[in-house]
Design an enzyme around this catalytic site. Structure first.
Site, PDB file in Angstrom:
ATOM      1  N   GLU A   1      -0.825  24.449  25.093  1.00 55.03           N
ATOM      2  CA  GLU A   1      -1.863  23.689  25.817  1.00 55.03           C
ATOM      3  C   GLU A   1      -1.258  22.711  26.811  1.00 55.03           C
ATOM      4  OE1 GLU A   1      -4.706  24.406  26.176  1.00 55.03           O
ATOM      5  OE2 GLU A   1      -4.640  25.867  24.561  1.00 55.03           O
TER       6      GLU A   1
HETATM    7  C1  LIG Z   1       2.627  29.963  19.214  1.00 56.33           C
HETATM    8  C2  LIG Z   1       2.168  29.886  20.636  1.00 56.33           C
HETATM    9  C3  LIG Z   1       0.826  30.083  20.935  1.00 56.33           C
HETATM   10  C4  LIG Z   1       0.398  30.060  22.260  1.00 56.33           C
HETATM   11  N1  LIG Z   1      -0.915  30.339  22.571  1.00 56.33           N
HETATM   12  C5  LIG Z   1      -1.266  30.560  23.857  1.00 56.33           C
HETATM   13  C6  LIG Z   1      -2.546  31.087  24.204  1.00 56.33           C
HETATM   14  O1  LIG Z   1      -3.403  31.281  23.351  1.00 56.33           O
HETATM   15  N2  LIG Z   1      -2.807  31.349  25.510  1.00 56.33           N
HETATM   16  C7  LIG Z   1      -1.888  31.140  26.483  1.00 56.33           C
HETATM   17  O2  LIG Z   1      -2.173  31.433  27.640  1.00 56.33           O
HETATM   18  N3  LIG Z   1      -0.672  30.613  26.212  1.00 56.33           N
HETATM   19  C8  LIG Z   1      -0.338  30.338  24.917  1.00 56.33           C
HETATM   20  N4  LIG Z   1       0.907  29.840  24.612  1.00 56.33           N
HETATM   21  C9  LIG Z   1       1.825  29.552  25.695  1.00 56.33           C
HETATM   22  C10 LIG Z   1       2.063  28.051  25.884  1.00 56.33           C
HETATM   23  O3  LIG Z   1       0.936  27.434  26.411  1.00 56.33           O
HETATM   24  C11 LIG Z   1       3.321  27.910  26.775  1.00 56.33           C
HETATM   25  O4  LIG Z   1       4.421  28.295  25.985  1.00 56.33           O
HETATM   26  C12 LIG Z   1       3.504  26.497  27.297  1.00 56.33           C
HETATM   27  O5  LIG Z   1       2.490  26.189  28.220  1.00 56.33           O
HETATM   28  C13 LIG Z   1       4.863  26.313  27.983  1.00 56.33           C
HETATM   29  O6  LIG Z   1       5.136  27.362  28.855  1.00 56.33           O
HETATM   30  P1  LIG Z   1       6.538  28.130  28.758  1.00 56.33           P
HETATM   31  O7  LIG Z   1       6.722  28.525  27.337  1.00 56.33           O
HETATM   32  O8  LIG Z   1       6.560  29.194  29.763  1.00 56.33           O
HETATM   33  O9  LIG Z   1       7.611  27.041  29.073  1.00 56.33           O
HETATM   34  P2  LIG Z   1       8.131  26.565  30.588  1.00 56.33           P
HETATM   35  O10 LIG Z   1       6.929  26.460  31.433  1.00 56.33           O
HETATM   36  O11 LIG Z   1       9.167  27.570  30.975  1.00 56.33           O
HETATM   37  O12 LIG Z   1       8.733  25.198  30.278  1.00 56.33           O
HETATM   38  C14 LIG Z   1      10.038  25.010  29.715  1.00 56.33           C
HETATM   39  C15 LIG Z   1      10.358  23.514  29.648  1.00 56.33           C
HETATM   40  O13 LIG Z   1      10.375  22.962  30.969  1.00 56.33           O
HETATM   41  C16 LIG Z   1       9.482  21.880  31.076  1.00 56.33           C
HETATM   42  N5  LIG Z   1       8.839  21.917  32.389  1.00 56.33           N
HETATM   43  C17 LIG Z   1       8.298  22.980  33.005  1.00 56.33           C
HETATM   44  N6  LIG Z   1       7.802  22.632  34.192  1.00 56.33           N
HETATM   45  C18 LIG Z   1       8.012  21.312  34.335  1.00 56.33           C
HETATM   46  C19 LIG Z   1       7.697  20.357  35.338  1.00 56.33           C
HETATM   47  N7  LIG Z   1       7.041  20.680  36.437  1.00 56.33           N
HETATM   48  N8  LIG Z   1       8.071  19.065  35.133  1.00 56.33           N
HETATM   49  C20 LIG Z   1       8.728  18.694  34.010  1.00 56.33           C
HETATM   50  N9  LIG Z   1       9.040  19.567  33.017  1.00 56.33           N
HETATM   51  C21 LIG Z   1       8.682  20.858  33.180  1.00 56.33           C
HETATM   52  C22 LIG Z   1       8.450  22.091  29.971  1.00 56.33           C
HETATM   53  O14 LIG Z   1       7.833  20.867  29.584  1.00 56.33           O
HETATM   54  C23 LIG Z   1       9.315  22.705  28.884  1.00 56.33           C
HETATM   55  O15 LIG Z   1       9.943  21.691  28.143  1.00 56.33           O
HETATM   56  C24 LIG Z   1       1.330  29.808  23.286  1.00 56.33           C
HETATM   57  C25 LIG Z   1       2.676  29.572  22.975  1.00 56.33           C
HETATM   58  C26 LIG Z   1       3.096  29.629  21.677  1.00 56.33           C
HETATM   59  C27 LIG Z   1       4.560  29.441  21.387  1.00 56.33           C
END
Ligand SMILES: Cc1cc2nc3c(=O)[nH]c(=O)nc-3n(C[C@H](O)[C@H](O)[C@H](O)COP(=O)(O)OP(=O)(O)OC[C@H]3O[C@@H](n4cnc5c(N)ncnc54)[C@H](O)[C@@H]3O)c2cc1C
Length: 596
Positions: free
Chosen positions: A443
């Site tokens: 989220e």
């Molecule tokens: C168990 C689980 C359930 C989930 N359920 C859903 C779901 O139902 N629907 C759905 O669509 N998604 C879902 N997700 C996805 C989840 O919302 C994303 O994993 C999350 O938004 C982070 O995206 P990412 O994993 O690609 O990390 P990234 O976007 O690659 O981020 C990696 C790191 O970089 C940091 N970062 C990235 N961009 C910036 C920025 N601009 N400034 C500062 N820091 C930054 C982040 O804070 C993080 O620490 C789920 C994930 C998990 C693990």
């Protein structure tokens, strides 16, 4: 084996004594007739369902996990989940806070929210199935066409069908502007969607007869970035002429993730293979439409963390009363025993009180926001609705990030109370720690929440929303500033209010010169504002407890003791956080990337 008792007394305290919801509901036409007895009855029944039906599946669901069958693309939830879901539907729980026009019971979100705290405490993984459905309901209710509403809402409201939100793709989670899933328009007004989604919670399972996926994708003429994203409703089974699930739509689960916690909830990889969908809301404005669901989900994640904090606290207290180790530094307390129960040791108490204060502060805060949501939706006066909406916008990132960070701390402290036994699976505490960890990530990560708070909600509107909240704090301070008994709460609250104002201005000034300053300050800043909110609610709760001191009711004694602990032991964290936030971005950016 952990246990769980719904904290009904504290919920009633928050709703009736702190927030006086009956007076608030009286001003909201759809809820004007709702009285305190009905509120209490719903909470009691909800508590019975959570503790009696869902809680017993928490550990078994964690151990068993979900099962994926690659040949049929199907997922089976852990044993008992489907039956508990059937009982949930049969009892009418999904309809609690939904629109009566679509079969809902029309009760306030405030009540639904309290119910969700108990469900999450009982079993977060199970609760995510109905929780996401409620988000899908809200999104379609706000943005669906009349036809979409009549097709999908009654089934989401009854719980016969569940919902998902499909945003994340392998190469993009935070930055949805890079999203690739495509939607090709068809002659009949529908779209064919193709692409891959990952991490989709409840993306496939055996609990419901159909799954209503809300999917973000790009139209062929979409501008690049977030301004070119549209929202589509894509059912697992296409609907036949009577509106019943018919032909299978090619939106498949291609795998489920093996993960740290919430094992009972299926986290799915989803392939869309020319799946049929329909546009929800305006083309290219999908992110706006999805925000309805995301905001509901953010409060929902706060409730997940509140539930975990409460259940971890309850079990740690029971253990600390029972486990005997060492003697109290002030002399034996349980002379009939070979050692004293560990609850006599000051640091064990610190751990317990930390979890307790985070639970009580979180409950007051979340219930308050849910009430503001009810006012935003239903107050007859437009200016009240606008004020409530502003407050919800300001406070939502704080609910999401502050409560989830605090739950991580609280669950870890609760585990620590068990010593080595906390690390052993059979006691159940390590599951709470594992489950709590995801809430800080999905989220929108907590970093993203803090950027939203500082960058968008505070600086971009020149602090107007923050000032409105600050005015509430100031008015409480002025009202009770001359009450000697309240001085221990009012003085630090007033000081912190002033410091938050100054800190916001200082970061704003620095950000004019260097936008990275926002990124460097945002995380500690959000925690400082989170503490301001908690200090405000603890001061208000302390006032009620002081007024009731003579009643002899131990509940108020305990409330006062928790408030005092909060001000003495948790609030002072703000001094360090303010220093961190003020220290500037230089120490973060000075090191050359190649030196990491
Ligand atoms: C168990 C689980 C359930 C989930 N359920 C859903 C779901 O139902 N629907 C759905 O669509 N998604 C879902 N997700 C996805 C989840 O919302 C994303 O994993 C999350 O938004 C982070 O995206 P990412 O994993 O690609 O990390 P990234 O976007 O690659 O981020 C990696 C790191 O970089 C940091 N970062 C990235 N961009 C910036 C920025 N601009 N400034 C500062 N820091 C930054 C982040 O804070 C993080 O620490 C789920 C994930 C998990 C693990």
């Amino acid at each position: 084996m952990p246990s769980y008792t719904p904290p009904l007394r504290d919920m009633q305290f928050v709703l009736h004594e702190l927030l006086q919801v009956d007076k608030e509901f009286a001003q909201l036409p759809p809820h004007a007739e709702l009285d305190a007895d009905t509120v209490n009855q719903v909470l009691e029944e909800g508590g019975k369902f959570a503790a009696g039906v869902v809680f017993p599946l928490n550990r078994s669901g964690d151990r068993e996990g979900c099962h994926f069958d690659a040949a049929t693309h199907t997922v089976t939830a852990p044993a008992g989940f489907k039956d508990a879901y059937r009982q949930y539907v049969d009892a009418g729980w999904p309809a609690l806070a939904c629109d009566p026009g679509f079969g809902g019971q029309g009760l306030p979100l405030t009540l639904n929210n309290a119910f969700y705290e108990m469900l999450n405490a009982a079993n977060q993984a199970w609760t995510m199935y109905p929780g996401l459905s409620h988000g899908a309901y809200e999104c379609l209710h706000a943005h669906g066409t009349p036809q979409q509403k009549s097709l999908y809402l009654p089934k989401l409201v009854s719980g016969e069908w569940t919902g998902t939100m499909c945003l994340t793709e392998p190469h993009c989670g935070t930055d949805l502007g890079m999203l690739k899933t495509k939607a090709a328009p068809q002659a009949d007004g529908s779209y064919k969607l193709s692409g891959s989604k990952i991490f989709i919670s409840a993306g496939e399972h055996d609990l419901s007869a159909n799954i209503v996926h809300l999917v973000l994708a790009r139209l062929p003429d979409a501008p690049p970035g977030t301004k070119g994203i549209s929202l589509f409703v894509v059912p697992k089974f296409l609907l036949d002429a009577s509106g019943a699930p018919g032909e299978r739509n090619p939106i498949w689960c291609s795998a489920i993730e093996h993960k740290m916690g919430i094992h009972g909830n299926a986290t799915c990889q989803i392939s869309l293979d020319e799946a049929t969908g329909w546009l929800v809301g305006e083309a290219h404005r999908g992110l706006n439409a999805m925000f309805v669901m995301m905001n509901a989900a953010r409060l929902g994640v706060g409730m997940q963390s509140l539930g975990l904090t409460e259940v971890a606290y309850q079990n740690a207290v029971a253990y600390a009363r029972d486990r005997v180790q060492g003697r109290s530094l002030t002399g034996p307390k349980a002379k009939d025993k070979p050692a004293d129960p560990i609850i006599v040791h000051p640091d064990v108490r610190r751990m317990l009180l930390t979890a307790r204060a985070f639970a009580e502060g979180g409950r007051a805060f979340c219930s308050y926001i849910a009430l503001q949501l009810d006012r935003e939706l239903n107050h007859p006066d437009e200016s009240v609705r606008k004020d409530a909406a502003d407050e919800v916008a300001l406070l939502t990132p704080i609910v999401k990030a502050f409560l989830t960070d605090n739950a991580w701390i609280a669950c870890s402290e609760a585990l620590q109370v068990y010593g080595g036994h906390g690390y052993i699976a059979e006691w159940g505490m390590e599951q709470y720690v594992r489950d709590a960890r995801i809430n800080m990530i999905y989220e929108g990560t907590n970093t993203i929440q803090s950027l939203d708070l500082l960058g968008r909600k505070v600086l971009m509107d020149n602090g107007a929303k923050l000032r409105k909240f600050g005015d509430k704090v100031k008015s409480f301070v002025e009202q009770h500033g001359t009450d000697d008994k309240m001085a221990e709460f009012i003085t630090p609250l007033a000081e912190l209010g002033e410091k938050v104002g100054k800190l916001s201005m200082e970061i704003g000034m620095k950000a004019f010169m260097n936008r990275d300053e926002v990124g460097g300050a945002a995380v500690p800043y959000l925690r400082v504002v989170g503490h301001l909110v908690y200090a405000y609610f603890f001061a208000r709760m302390a006032k009620i407890a002081l007024d009731k001191e003579k009643s002899g009711d131990d509940f108020y004694k305990a409330k006062l003791a928790t408030a005092r602990f909060y001000f003495a032991r948790l609030l002072p964290e703000t001094a360090m956080l303010i220093r961190q936030a003020r220290s500037g971005v230089q120490s973060l950016m000075a090191m050359d990337e190649s030196l990491f």
